[in-house]
Design an enzyme around this catalytic site. Structure first.
Site, PDB file in Angstrom:
ATOM      1  N   ASP A  56       0.857  -1.343   0.007  1.00 29.24           N
ATOM      2  CA  ASP A  56       0.237  -0.045  -0.095  1.00 29.24           C
ATOM      3  C   ASP A  56       0.756   1.155  -0.004  1.00 29.24           C
ATOM      4  O   ASP A  56       0.352   2.262   0.196  1.00 29.24           O
ATOM      5  CB  ASP A  56      -1.114   0.050   1.041  1.00 29.24           C
ATOM      6  CG  ASP A  56      -0.413   0.094   2.530  1.00 29.24           C
ATOM      7  OD1 ASP A  56       1.129   0.006   2.635  1.00 29.24           O
ATOM      8  OD2 ASP A  56      -0.956   0.326   3.548  1.00 29.24           O
ATOM      9  N   ALA A  57       2.065   1.074  -0.235  1.00 33.16           N
ATOM     10  CA  ALA A  57       2.949   2.518  -0.388  1.00 33.16           C
ATOM     11  C   ALA A  57       2.390   3.350  -1.418  1.00 33.16           C
ATOM     12  O   ALA A  57       2.426   4.577  -1.185  1.00 33.16           O
ATOM     13  CB  ALA A  57       4.502   1.802  -0.427  1.00 33.16           C
TER      14      ALA A  57
END
Lengths: 75, 130
Positions: A56-57
């Site tokens: 989810d970066a």
């Protein structure tokens, strides 16, 4: 002006879609591998947590940029 | 009949928070070289990352053990969606309510925290205890 909102919507939408697919695969693999080797459940949970961070970066940065577009560039 | 002992894992939330908060302080102090406005904008940017992620870590490690894997996975999905929503709300709140704000410091610190945070998670090792 409308093009900024469309760009923000595309960023948010594609980020959410990619995160959904990634987390579905990750969660499925966690269930599968824990069913195979239940004694490794704790390690697998930690590894899932690490992979979730990598996963989810990009969507998180996308959310930041989309909010910037909506509230600063268009606002 | 042999009794089976359940293995519990110490919640790595505190350890994770210490690691992330140290990184945030280092980045904020680096922005202090630019200006005080950049310092607190960077600090706010780091907090926008830190607060939703603290909730995420809390939710992910709420359940442990092979028998509760389905709860772990559902908790993971819910925590991720709430984390993304919280991040969007915090960014909106900062851009609407905070005046003035150093936008490059805010966004760059947030991005660095996100990327570095993903790698710093390797440092979090839950310690099994009986």
């Amino acid at each position: 002006m409308e093009i900024v909102f469309i760009a923000a919507a595309i960023i948010l939408g594609s980020g959410a879609l990619a995160t959904g697919i990634g987390f579905a695969l990750l969660g499925g693999k966690l269930l599968e591998s824990t069913a195979r080797q239940p004694e490794l459940a704790a390690q697998l949970q930690t590894k899932t947590f690490i992979m979730a961070g990598l996963l989810d970066a990009v969507p998180m940065i996308g959310v930041g940029i989309a909010m910037y577009l909506i509230f600063v560039v268009a606002g | 009949m042999a009794t089976t002992r359940t293995r519990f894992i110490a919640l790595p939330l505190v350890r994770w928070l210490i690691v992330e908060f140290s990184l945030l302080m280092i980045l904020s102090v680096l922005w202090l070289l630019e200006s005080r406005l950049a310092f607190y904008s960077a600090f706010i940017g780091g907090l926008i990352f830190l607060v939703p992620n603290t909730y995420f870590v809390h939710r992910v490690f709420r359940y442990q053990g092979a028998r509760k894997t389905h709860l772990i996975v559902s908790s993971l999905f819910r925590a991720e969606s709430i984390k993304l929503a919280l991040t969007a709300v915090f960014f909106a709140a900062v851009f609407i309510l905070m005046e003035p704000v150093h936008v490059p410091a805010l966004l760059i610190t947030f991005a660095v925290m996100v990327v570095m945070g993903a790698f710093l998670r390797v440092l979090v090792h839950p310690r099994p205890r009986r």
